[in-house]
Design a protein around this motif. Structure first.
Motif, mmCIF file in Angstrom:
data_model
loop_
_atom_site.group_PDB
_atom_site.id
_atom_site.type_symbol
_atom_site.label_atom_id
_atom_site.label_comp_id
_atom_site.label_asym_id
_atom_site.label_seq_id
_atom_site.Cartn_x
_atom_site.Cartn_y
_atom_site.Cartn_z
ATOM 1 N N VAL A 123 0.851 -1.187 0.000
ATOM 2 C CA VAL A 123 0.000 0.000 0.000
ATOM 3 C C VAL A 123 0.888 1.238 0.000
ATOM 4 O O VAL A 123 2.074 1.169 0.317
ATOM 5 N N GLN A 124 0.304 2.363 -0.350
ATOM 6 C CA GLN A 124 1.047 3.629 -0.369
ATOM 7 C C GLN A 124 0.584 4.510 0.776
ATOM 8 O O GLN A 124 -0.615 4.700 0.982
ATOM 9 N N TYR A 125 1.542 5.033 1.547
ATOM 10 C CA TYR A 125 1.162 5.865 2.693
ATOM 11 C C TYR A 125 1.069 7.354 2.359
ATOM 12 O O TYR A 125 0.471 8.117 3.119
ATOM 13 N N ILE A 126 1.641 7.796 1.253
ATOM 14 C CA ILE A 126 1.483 9.199 0.854
ATOM 15 C C ILE A 126 0.162 9.323 0.103
ATOM 16 O O ILE A 126 -0.007 8.774 -0.988
ATOM 17 N N LYS A 127 -0.797 10.015 0.715
ATOM 18 C CA LYS A 127 -2.135 10.142 0.141
ATOM 19 C C LYS A 127 -2.588 11.594 0.192
ATOM 20 O O LYS A 127 -2.484 12.244 1.241
ATOM 21 N N ASP A 128 -3.096 12.080 -0.921
ATOM 22 C CA ASP A 128 -3.558 13.473 -0.988
ATOM 23 C C ASP A 128 -4.741 13.726 -0.066
ATOM 24 O O ASP A 128 -4.958 14.851 0.381
ATOM 25 N N THR A 129 -5.502 12.672 0.215
ATOM 26 C CA THR A 129 -6.727 12.847 1.000
ATOM 27 C C THR A 129 -6.515 12.700 2.503
ATOM 28 O O THR A 129 -7.450 12.859 3.272
ATOM 29 N N GLU A 130 -5.305 12.375 2.916
ATOM 30 C CA GLU A 130 -5.066 12.143 4.341
ATOM 31 C C GLU A 130 -3.922 12.998 4.862
ATOM 32 O O GLU A 130 -3.232 13.692 4.119
ATOM 33 N N GLU A 131 -3.736 12.905 6.181
ATOM 34 C CA GLU A 131 -2.702 13.683 6.849
ATOM 35 C C GLU A 131 -1.318 13.168 6.486
ATOM 36 O O GLU A 131 -1.159 12.332 5.611
ATOM 37 N N ALA A 132 -0.308 13.679 7.197
ATOM 38 C CA ALA A 132 1.086 13.328 6.930
ATOM 39 C C ALA A 132 1.266 11.798 7.004
ATOM 40 O O ALA A 132 0.458 11.110 7.605
ATOM 41 N N PRO A 133 2.338 11.281 6.397
ATOM 42 C CA PRO A 133 3.455 12.014 5.798
ATOM 43 C C PRO A 133 3.196 12.409 4.339
ATOM 44 O O PRO A 133 2.427 11.748 3.649
ATOM 45 N N ARG A 134 3.855 13.475 3.931
ATOM 46 C CA ARG A 134 3.763 13.952 2.544
ATOM 47 C C ARG A 134 5.045 13.670 1.763
ATOM 48 O O ARG A 134 5.174 14.076 0.607
ATOM 49 N N LYS A 135 5.982 12.982 2.414
ATOM 50 C CA LYS A 135 7.248 12.677 1.754
ATOM 51 C C LYS A 135 7.657 11.244 2.086
ATOM 52 O O LYS A 135 7.049 10.582 2.929
ATOM 53 N N ASP A 136 8.689 10.789 1.433
ATOM 54 C CA ASP A 136 9.193 9.433 1.626
ATOM 55 C C ASP A 136 9.862 9.318 2.994
ATOM 56 O O ASP A 136 10.853 9.996 3.276
ATOM 57 N N ILE A 137 9.311 8.454 3.858
ATOM 58 C CA ILE A 137 9.905 8.223 5.181
ATOM 59 C C ILE A 137 10.417 6.785 5.294
ATOM 60 O O ILE A 137 10.662 6.285 6.398
ATOM 61 N N GLY A 138 10.588 6.130 4.146
ATOM 62 C CA GLY A 138 11.076 4.760 4.151
ATOM 63 C C GLY A 138 9.939 3.752 4.186
ATOM 64 O O GLY A 138 8.821 4.074 4.556
ATOM 65 N N ASP A 139 10.252 2.533 3.788
ATOM 66 C CA ASP A 139 9.241 1.477 3.795
ATOM 67 C C ASP A 139 8.938 1.053 5.229
ATOM 68 O O ASP A 139 9.812 1.080 6.104
ATOM 69 N N PRO A 197 0.945 8.204 16.014
ATOM 70 C CA PRO A 197 1.501 9.527 16.309
ATOM 71 C C PRO A 197 0.666 10.635 15.690
ATOM 72 O O PRO A 197 0.134 10.492 14.587
ATOM 73 N N SER A 198 0.541 11.712 16.396
ATOM 74 C CA SER A 198 -0.255 12.845 15.926
ATOM 75 C C SER A 198 0.225 13.310 14.552
ATOM 76 O O SER A 198 1.424 13.478 14.310
ATOM 77 N N GLY A 199 -0.729 13.497 13.637
ATOM 78 C CA GLY A 199 -0.402 14.005 12.313
ATOM 79 C C GLY A 199 -0.048 12.941 11.297
ATOM 80 O O GLY A 199 0.244 13.256 10.156
ATOM 81 N N GLN A 200 -0.052 11.647 11.699
ATOM 82 C CA GLN A 200 0.262 10.576 10.756
ATOM 83 C C GLN A 200 -0.965 9.714 10.506
ATOM 84 O O GLN A 200 -1.800 9.546 11.395
ATOM 85 N N ASN A 201 -1.044 9.174 9.282
ATOM 86 C CA ASN A 201 -2.124 8.232 9.013
ATOM 87 C C ASN A 201 -1.679 6.829 9.403
ATOM 88 O O ASN A 201 -0.489 6.533 9.484
ATOM 89 N N SER A 202 -2.642 5.946 9.644
ATOM 90 C CA SER A 202 -2.332 4.623 10.182
ATOM 91 C C SER A 202 -1.555 3.737 9.220
ATOM 92 O O SER A 202 -0.926 2.765 9.641
ATOM 93 N N SER A 203 -1.560 4.056 7.927
ATOM 94 C CA SER A 203 -0.810 3.241 6.972
ATOM 95 C C SER A 203 0.675 3.600 6.938
ATOM 96 O O SER A 203 1.456 2.924 6.263
ATOM 97 N N SER A 204 1.076 4.625 7.651
ATOM 98 C CA SER A 204 2.478 5.046 7.633
ATOM 99 C C SER A 204 3.241 4.612 8.877
ATOM 100 O O SER A 204 4.403 4.964 9.045
ATOM 101 N N ILE A 205 2.581 3.841 9.766
ATOM 102 C CA ILE A 205 3.248 3.401 10.990
ATOM 103 C C ILE A 205 3.446 1.887 10.954
ATOM 104 O O ILE A 205 3.014 1.210 10.027
ATOM 105 N N GLU A 206 4.107 1.371 11.975
ATOM 106 C CA GLU A 206 4.311 -0.065 12.102
ATOM 107 C C GLU A 206 3.545 -0.587 13.325
ATOM 108 O O GLU A 206 3.112 0.177 14.180
ATOM 109 N N GLY A 207 3.371 -1.899 13.389
ATOM 110 C CA GLY A 207 2.726 -2.493 14.545
ATOM 111 C C GLY A 207 1.214 -2.429 14.540
ATOM 112 O O GLY A 207 0.592 -2.305 15.595
#
Length: 325
Positions: free
Chosen positions: A164-180, A228-238
Motif C-alpha cells: 500500500v502507499q502511505y502518501i495520500k492526498d486525502t489524508e494527513e502526513a506524511p507527505r514525503k518518503d519516510i522509508g518502507d 503519532p499525531s499528524g500521521q495516518n495509520s498506513s504510515s506506521i508499524e505495529g
C-alpha cells in the motif's frame, strides 16, 4: 455490533495504562531460511537484526526489519523486542531438504485464517515496477481486481505481502518518503465483536480505522497501540488488521485455521512491554477461564514469556521489551 461489552467487559488497567506496549513482531514458518532471508533483503531492503538456534528443539529464529534506529540491550545486542515492525521467520530444521514440505499460507480452503503481512511504501507504482523487473511473483497486480491502489506480492513460501502507499492526498502526513514500513498483519476473525473486545479490553489496543465493504460483505478493523499525531495509520508499524466476513459469527460450526494446527504456517503476533508479568497476572486474575493460554508467563521451556490465545485460537506472544535471546 452490540453497544455493550459482553465477552471481555473489563478493560485491563495494566494494558490501558502501559505506554511501553507495542506490537513487536509477526512470526511465520518458512521452508528454507536462507532463501527467505535473501528474498526480504534483496527485494525489500530489510535487515537481519539477529538469529538464534535452539538445538534441543531443532528450530531457528531469524528476525528482520526495515532499516531503522534500534536500541541496544545491556549485552550490546540489538533490542529486537523493543521495537515494532519486526518479521520473525521460524525454521524447523530439515524442512528445506524435504521436497514434500509446504507451509500453509492461510489463504487456501479449508485452512484459511491468517491473510497477509503488509508493507507500506511511498510510491507503490514504482515499487511494483521494480519488484516485477526483479522477478518477484504477484498474487494481485495493481491493475487486477476492483482495488487499483493496492497489490499483493508473493514470498518464496507463497505468503501474501500486501503493498500500500502511505502518501495520500486525502489524508494527513506524511507527505514525503519516510522509508518502507512493515505496516500490518491481517488475520480473519469469526466474531468481530468478540475479537474487538479481546484486543481492546484485554490487550489494550485501540481501534484506529474501520473500513466497511458492503458489496463484498466484509469489514476491516485496524488496531494499534496508538498513531503519532499528524500521521495516518498506513504510515506506521505495529498494526493488526482483523477481517470479518459477514455472517460467520452466526454459524456455530464455523472455525478459522490458527496456523499452529496442521498444516502449519503462520505462528503468532508478539506484544512486548516493560513488565509483561504484571499484564499477564492481571489478565489471569480478571478473566480466569475466559482466557486460554498456550503457555502462562514464565512457565514454559523458554522463560520470561507467555502465549495467550485470542477468541479464534490465534496465538499472541507476550514478552519483555528487553528480552535477550
Amino acid at each position: 455490533m452490540a453497544t455493550e461489552n459482553k465477552y471481555y467487559p473489563i478493560k485491563i488497567a495494566a494494558a490501558a495504562q502501559d505506554s511501553t506496549l507495542k506490537v513487536n513482531h509477526t512470526c511465520v514458518r518458512v521452508k528454507n531460511p536462507a532463501r527467505s532471508i535473501e528474498f526480504y533483503q534483496k527485494h525489500f531492503g530489510m535487515t537481519l537484526l539477529g538469529s538464534k538456534d535452539f538445538p534441543d528443539m531443532k528450530f531457528s529464529l531469524h528476525f528482520l526489519t526495515f532499516p531503522k534506529e534500534v536500541g541496544k540491550t545491556e549485552q550490546g545486542q540489538p533490542e529486537i523486542f523493543g521495537t515494532s515492525g519486526v518479521l520473525e521467520l521460524t525454521h524447523n530444521w530439515g524442512s528445506e531438504n524435504d521436497p514434500e514440505f509446504r507451509v500453509n499460507n492461510g489463504n487456501q480452503e479449508p485452512h484459511r485464517g491468517f491473510g497477509h503481512i503488509c508493507f507500506s511504501v511511498a510510491d507503490i507504482k514504482k515499487t511494483c515496477e521494480r519488484l516485477e523487473a526483479e522477478g518477484v511473483s504477484f498474487k494481485k497486480r495493481m491493475a487486477d481486481g476492483r482495488q487499483k491502489d493496492i497489490a499483493f506480492a508473493l514470498d518464496p513460501d507463497g505468503y501474501w505481502i500486501e503493498l500500500v502507499q502511505y502518501i495520500k492526498d486525502t489524508e494527513e502526513a506524511p507527505r514525503k518518503d519516510i522509508g518502507d514500513k512493515f505496516n500490518h498483519t491481517m488475520i480473519r476473525v469469526k466474531d468481530a465483536e468478540k475479537s474487538l473486545e479481546f484486543y481492546q479490553n484485554v490487550l489494550g489496543m485501540k481501534l484506529v480505522r474501520k473500513s466497511e465493504h458492503e458489496n463484498a460483505k466484509f469489514t476491516l478493523y485496524f488496531l494499534a497501540y496508538g498513531v503519532p499525531s499528524g500521521q495516518n495509520s498506513s504510515s506506521i508499524e505495529g498494526v493488526l488488521e482483523l477481517t470479518h466476513n459477514w455472517g460467520t459469527e452466526n454459524d456455530p460450526g464455523f472455525k478459522y485455521h490458527n496456523g499452529n494446527e496442521k498444516p502449519q504456517g503462520y505462528g503468532h503476533i508478539c506484544v512486548s512491554c516493560n513488565d509483561p508479568a504484571v499484564l499477564c497476572n492481571e489478565i489471569e486474575q480478571r478473566y480466569g477461564d475466559k482466557i486460554s493460554w498456550g503457555v502462562k508467563f514464565n512457565q514454559g521451556k523458554m522463560k520470561n514469556l507467555a502465549f495467550i490465545k485470542d477468541p479464534d485460537g490465534y496465538s499472541i506472544e507476550i514478552v519483555p521489551s528487553g528480552l535477550v535471546l
